[in-house]
Design a protein around this motif. Structure first.
Motif, PDB file in Angstrom:
ATOM      1  N   LYS A  31      39.552  53.475  63.165  1.00 46.96           N
ATOM      2  CA  LYS A  31      38.117  53.211  63.026  1.00 46.96           C
ATOM      3  C   LYS A  31      37.343  53.768  64.217  1.00 46.96           C
ATOM      4  O   LYS A  31      36.224  54.267  64.062  1.00 46.96           O
ATOM      5  CB  LYS A  31      37.874  51.708  62.890  1.00 46.96           C
ATOM      6  CG  LYS A  31      38.314  51.126  61.551  1.00 46.96           C
ATOM      7  CD  LYS A  31      38.039  49.630  61.481  1.00 46.96           C
ATOM      8  CE  LYS A  31      38.465  49.062  60.129  1.00 46.96           C
ATOM      9  NZ  LYS A  31      38.235  47.590  60.057  1.00 46.96           N
ATOM     10  N   LEU A  32      37.933  53.668  65.392  1.00 48.84           N
ATOM     11  CA  LEU A  32      37.282  54.203  66.591  1.00 48.84           C
ATOM     12  C   LEU A  32      37.298  55.728  66.614  1.00 48.84           C
ATOM     13  O   LEU A  32      36.457  56.350  67.283  1.00 48.84           O
ATOM     14  CB  LEU A  32      37.985  53.681  67.850  1.00 48.84           C
ATOM     15  CG  LEU A  32      37.828  52.197  68.172  1.00 48.84           C
ATOM     16  CD1 LEU A  32      38.766  51.804  69.304  1.00 48.84           C
ATOM     17  CD2 LEU A  32      36.389  51.878  68.536  1.00 48.84           C
ATOM     18  N   ASN A  33      38.235  56.311  65.894  1.00 49.53           N
ATOM     19  CA  ASN A  33      38.428  57.763  65.914  1.00 49.53           C
ATOM     20  C   ASN A  33      38.448  58.309  64.492  1.00 49.53           C
ATOM     21  O   ASN A  33      39.511  58.592  63.932  1.00 49.53           O
ATOM     22  CB  ASN A  33      39.727  58.116  66.636  1.00 49.53           C
ATOM     23  CG  ASN A  33      39.707  57.716  68.089  1.00 49.53           C
ATOM     24  OD1 ASN A  33      39.309  58.488  68.950  1.00 49.53           O
ATOM     25  ND2 ASN A  33      40.141  56.502  68.377  1.00 49.53           N
ATOM     26  N   PRO A  34      37.280  58.464  63.869  1.00 50.35           N
ATOM     27  CA  PRO A  34      37.231  58.996  62.505  1.00 50.35           C
ATOM     28  C   PRO A  34      37.952  60.344  62.426  1.00 50.35           C
ATOM     29  O   PRO A  34      37.799  61.201  63.281  1.00 50.35           O
ATOM     30  CB  PRO A  34      35.729  59.151  62.257  1.00 50.35           C
ATOM     31  CG  PRO A  34      35.085  58.164  63.170  1.00 50.35           C
ATOM     32  CD  PRO A  34      35.945  58.154  64.404  1.00 50.35           C
ATOM     33  N   GLY A  35      38.750  60.503  61.387  1.00 49.35           N
ATOM     34  CA  GLY A  35      39.500  61.737  61.218  1.00 49.35           C
ATOM     35  C   GLY A  35      40.931  61.632  61.693  1.00 49.35           C
ATOM     36  O   GLY A  35      41.748  62.494  61.396  1.00 49.35           O
ATOM     37  N   VAL A  36      41.262  60.567  62.449  1.00 42.97           N
ATOM     38  CA  VAL A  36      42.628  60.363  62.925  1.00 42.97           C
ATOM     39  C   VAL A  36      43.349  59.386  61.993  1.00 42.97           C
ATOM     40  O   VAL A  36      42.846  58.306  61.699  1.00 42.97           O
ATOM     41  CB  VAL A  36      42.657  59.811  64.359  1.00 42.97           C
ATOM     42  CG1 VAL A  36      44.082  59.474  64.776  1.00 42.97           C
ATOM     43  CG2 VAL A  36      42.056  60.803  65.333  1.00 42.97           C
ATOM     44  N   THR A  37      44.514  59.786  61.527  1.00 44.64           N
ATOM     45  CA  THR A  37      45.373  58.930  60.718  1.00 44.64           C
ATOM     46  C   THR A  37      46.711  58.770  61.444  1.00 44.64           C
ATOM     47  O   THR A  37      47.251  59.749  61.965  1.00 44.64           O
ATOM     48  CB  THR A  37      45.624  59.541  59.325  1.00 44.64           C
ATOM     49  OG1 THR A  37      44.376  59.698  58.655  1.00 44.64           O
ATOM     50  CG2 THR A  37      46.528  58.646  58.489  1.00 44.64           C
ATOM     51  N   ILE A  38      47.206  57.553  61.486  1.00 43.82           N
ATOM     52  CA  ILE A  38      48.472  57.276  62.183  1.00 43.82           C
ATOM     53  C   ILE A  38      49.521  56.861  61.165  1.00 43.82           C
ATOM     54  O   ILE A  38      49.295  55.972  60.345  1.00 43.82           O
ATOM     55  CB  ILE A  38      48.289  56.164  63.229  1.00 43.82           C
ATOM     56  CG1 ILE A  38      47.212  56.552  64.242  1.00 43.82           C
ATOM     57  CG2 ILE A  38      49.609  55.879  63.943  1.00 43.82           C
ATOM     58  CD1 ILE A  38      46.791  55.425  65.158  1.00 43.82           C
ATOM     59  N   LYS A  39      50.668  57.510  61.216  1.00 43.79           N
ATOM     60  CA  LYS A  39      51.780  57.173  60.344  1.00 43.79           C
ATOM     61  C   LYS A  39      52.990  56.794  61.198  1.00 43.79           C
ATOM     62  O   LYS A  39      53.458  57.584  61.993  1.00 43.79           O
ATOM     63  CB  LYS A  39      52.129  58.354  59.427  1.00 43.79           C
ATOM     64  CG  LYS A  39      51.060  58.644  58.374  1.00 43.79           C
ATOM     65  CD  LYS A  39      51.523  59.724  57.404  1.00 43.79           C
ATOM     66  CE  LYS A  39      50.479  59.952  56.321  1.00 43.79           C
ATOM     67  NZ  LYS A  39      50.914  61.000  55.345  1.00 43.79           N
ATOM     68  N   GLN A  40      53.463  55.571  61.016  1.00 47.84           N
ATOM     69  CA  GLN A  40      54.596  55.078  61.796  1.00 47.84           C
ATOM     70  C   GLN A  40      55.858  55.049  60.952  1.00 47.84           C
ATOM     71  O   GLN A  40      55.837  54.667  59.785  1.00 47.84           O
ATOM     72  CB  GLN A  40      54.309  53.673  62.322  1.00 47.84           C
ATOM     73  CG  GLN A  40      55.505  53.070  63.080  1.00 47.84           C
ATOM     74  CD  GLN A  40      55.263  51.651  63.528  1.00 47.84           C
ATOM     75  OE1 GLN A  40      54.357  51.386  64.301  1.00 47.84           O
ATOM     76  NE2 GLN A  40      56.082  50.714  63.036  1.00 47.84           N
ATOM     77  N   SER A  41      56.959  55.460  61.538  1.00 45.52           N
ATOM     78  CA  SER A  41      58.290  55.259  60.967  1.00 45.52           C
ATOM     79  C   SER A  41      59.087  54.457  61.981  1.00 45.52           C
ATOM     80  O   SER A  41      58.812  54.516  63.182  1.00 45.52           O
ATOM     81  CB  SER A  41      58.972  56.599  60.683  1.00 45.52           C
ATOM     82  OG  SER A  41      59.074  57.371  61.871  1.00 45.52           O
ATOM     83  N   ASP A  42      60.041  53.680  61.524  1.00 45.45           N
ATOM     84  CA  ASP A  42      60.835  52.915  62.485  1.00 45.45           C
ATOM     85  C   ASP A  42      62.241  52.682  61.964  1.00 45.45           C
ATOM     86  O   ASP A  42      62.481  52.671  60.754  1.00 45.45           O
ATOM     87  CB  ASP A  42      60.153  51.579  62.830  1.00 45.45           C
ATOM     88  CG  ASP A  42      59.944  50.707  61.618  1.00 45.45           C
ATOM     89  OD1 ASP A  42      60.917  50.086  61.169  1.00 45.45           O
ATOM     90  OD2 ASP A  42      58.804  50.651  61.112  1.00 45.45           O
ATOM     91  N   THR A  43      63.143  52.515  62.901  1.00 41.83           N
ATOM     92  CA  THR A  43      64.543  52.213  62.635  1.00 41.83           C
ATOM     93  C   THR A  43      64.853  50.889  63.289  1.00 41.83           C
ATOM     94  O   THR A  43      64.548  50.691  64.466  1.00 41.83           O
ATOM     95  CB  THR A  43      65.462  53.310  63.220  1.00 41.83           C
ATOM     96  OG1 THR A  43      65.084  54.581  62.687  1.00 41.83           O
ATOM     97  CG2 THR A  43      66.918  53.031  62.891  1.00 41.83           C
ATOM     98  N   GLN A  44      65.434  49.951  62.548  1.00 45.72           N
ATOM     99  CA  GLN A  44      65.653  48.618  63.113  1.00 45.72           C
ATOM    100  C   GLN A  44      66.641  48.628  64.266  1.00 45.72           C
ATOM    101  O   GLN A  44      66.426  48.016  65.303  1.00 45.72           O
ATOM    102  CB  GLN A  44      66.136  47.662  62.020  1.00 45.72           C
ATOM    103  CG  GLN A  44      66.064  46.205  62.431  1.00 45.72           C
ATOM    104  CD  GLN A  44      64.657  45.770  62.779  1.00 45.72           C
ATOM    105  OE1 GLN A  44      63.754  45.846  61.972  1.00 45.72           O
ATOM    106  NE2 GLN A  44      64.448  45.311  64.000  1.00 45.72           N
ATOM    107  N   ASP A  45      67.730  49.371  64.112  1.00 47.97           N
ATOM    108  CA  ASP A  45      68.769  49.397  65.137  1.00 47.97           C
ATOM    109  C   ASP A  45      68.482  50.506  66.140  1.00 47.97           C
ATOM    110  O   ASP A  45      68.425  51.684  65.780  1.00 47.97           O
ATOM    111  CB  ASP A  45      70.133  49.604  64.495  1.00 47.97           C
ATOM    112  CG  ASP A  45      71.268  49.445  65.490  1.00 47.97           C
ATOM    113  OD1 ASP A  45      71.530  50.401  66.234  1.00 47.97           O
ATOM    114  OD2 ASP A  45      71.886  48.363  65.520  1.00 47.97           O
TER     115      ASP A  45
END
Length: 434
Positions: free
Chosen positions: A66-80
């Motif tokens: 919201k603070l940075n229009p045009g920026v999209t963040i995509k997170q991936s994660d591994t539990q271990d």
């Protein structure tokens, strides 16, 4: 750091971040590695993590977008984390498939600074050196190379305490007051003795603690030197602190105090809600994990007390940028914002991850957690953080830790003798380190 200074920095940074949202594309226009996703300035930042850093849970990605229009963040994660690190090493070697932001566990940071500095971006090029006074010295120095490169910004640290189930304690006739318990288990011997009393009247299918691996991990986190000394020499075989933590863990297994659950396994996850153990050694980051696994039904059944044997630290992480990242400038703007005092405080309030920012530590000093019976988590973990030793970290710190805990698992699950398990651990370390 005075709160006023933290607020001043936050105000200045917020304005810079908002402005950066409009200018990021222009900043990277001349650098192919920092090119935006489209001519319109939109950019997708990829973040690859392990476990739970709390950013999504605290709503920080949404706030940043919201603070940075045009920026999209995509997170991936591994539990271990071990699986995550192995995958990251493969991608670093090949130079492809890397995220813009990669998480690094504290036990791996020496490997990054001493062996892989050519694989990670020096954040000083983006002005990170100006932030030095805003982080705990030990946290900052661990991510800095001998020649001054800054290869990560700290997210959290892992001051230690003990989480316990008050309802199970009551059923076994044990006291539930956190101050009284802190006195009864002031030492690890006291903790084991209380565990033996618990097992005499324990509810069906309930043990004193989850695993001896977690007991070992929390104990070794109380030591300044564990696997390496300050000269970089591997010393775990002759370190009396490692021996004591190992022997205490074996004693707990032989006394039948453990639920024999490997940490991070599906069975371990299910055990939080099932009441399979009454206590669990609890670095601050574990609070969010307990909540996630025990669910709403666990609220008010858990509490937190000071740790036996004194303060210690287990875990904590960094955010780093691979040199092969596509959007390095944009990635740095994100990680600087995520690790600012305001954001670290929000993650602590939501997940319990204890801040590495001195400004954030001041902000959460009076925090309590309703889920954990209104435990004064700001005070408990704050005092532990202040008293924790500055740990010596070696290149293969995490690898040695894993081999030792794997061997301890064979003691509690297969009945292997302590001596044979120790030999297994030594061979495992030799195979991993070479």
């Amino acid at each position: 750091m005075p709160i006023a200074r933290a607020a001043k920095r936050a105000t200045a940074r917020l304005g810079a971040v908002v402005l950066a949202g409009a200018l990021l594309a222009a900043c990277g226009a001349g650098d192919a590695s920092d090119s935006s996703d489209s001519a319109g300035g939109e950019v997708t930042l990829t973040v690859d993590l392990f476990g739970s850093f709390g950013f999504e849970e605290a709503g920080l990605y949404e706030e940043y977008e919201k603070l940075n229009p045009g920026v999209t963040i995509k997170q991936s994660d591994t539990q271990d984390e071990a699986d995550y690190w192995k995958s990251l090493q493969t991608r670093l070697a090949g130079g492809g498939g890397l995220a813009d932001v990669q998480g690094v566990e504290v036990g791996r940071i020496a490997s990054v600074t001493q062996q892989q500095s050519d694989k990670f971006q020096d954040l000083k090029e983006f002005g990170a050196d100006k932030l030095k006074d805003e982080f705990a010295e030990a946290k900052w120095s661990a991510a800095t190379t001998k020649d001054g490169q800054i290869l990560g910004l700290g997210t959290d640290v892992g001051p230690e305490a003990m989480c316990y189930r008050t309802d199970l304690f009551e059923q076994a006739g044990l006291p539930t007051d956190r101050e009284e318990l802190a006195k009864e288990w002031a030492t690890w011997d006291g903790y084991l003795e209380l565990g033996k009393r618990y097992m005499e009247k324990a509810p069906a299918k309930s043990a004193w603690l989850d695993s001896i691996g977690s007991l070992y991990g929390i104990m070794i986190g109380q030591e300044e030197e564990r696997y390496y000394n300050a000269s970089g020499e591997l010393i775990y075989e002759k370190n009396p602190a490692v021996k004591e933590a190992w022997d205490t863990s074996v004693e707990a297994a032989e006394a039948g105090l453990s639920a024999k659950l490997d940490q991070w396994s599906p069975q371990w996850n299910q055990a939080f809600a099932a009441g399979s153990f009454a206590t669990i050694p609890c670095p601050a980051w574990m609070l969010g994990y307990v909540k996630g696994q025990a669910g709403d039904a666990g609220k008010g059944k858990w509490d937190i007390a000071e740790l036996p044997g004194g303060a210690g630290n287990w875990g904590g992480s960094y955010l780093s940028i691979p040199r092969a990242a596509k959007h390095k400038k944009e990635a740095y703007a994100l990680i600087e914002w995520l690790t600012a005092p305001e954001q670290q405080a929000k993650v602590f309030e939501k997940q319990g991850n204890f801040p590495s920012s001195t400004g954030a530590i001041e902000k959460i000093a009076d925090a309590e957690d309703p889920y954990f019976s209104n435990a004064p988590i700001g005070r408990i973990f704050g005092e532990a953080a202040k008293e924790s030793p500055v740990q010596v970290l070696g290149v293969h710190d995490q690898n040695v830790m894993q081999q030792l805990t794997n061997a301890l698992s064979e003691v509690e699950r297969k009945g292997k003798s302590s001596d044979k398990a120790w030999e297994t651990a030594k061979k495992g370390v030799e195979n991993v380190i070479g």
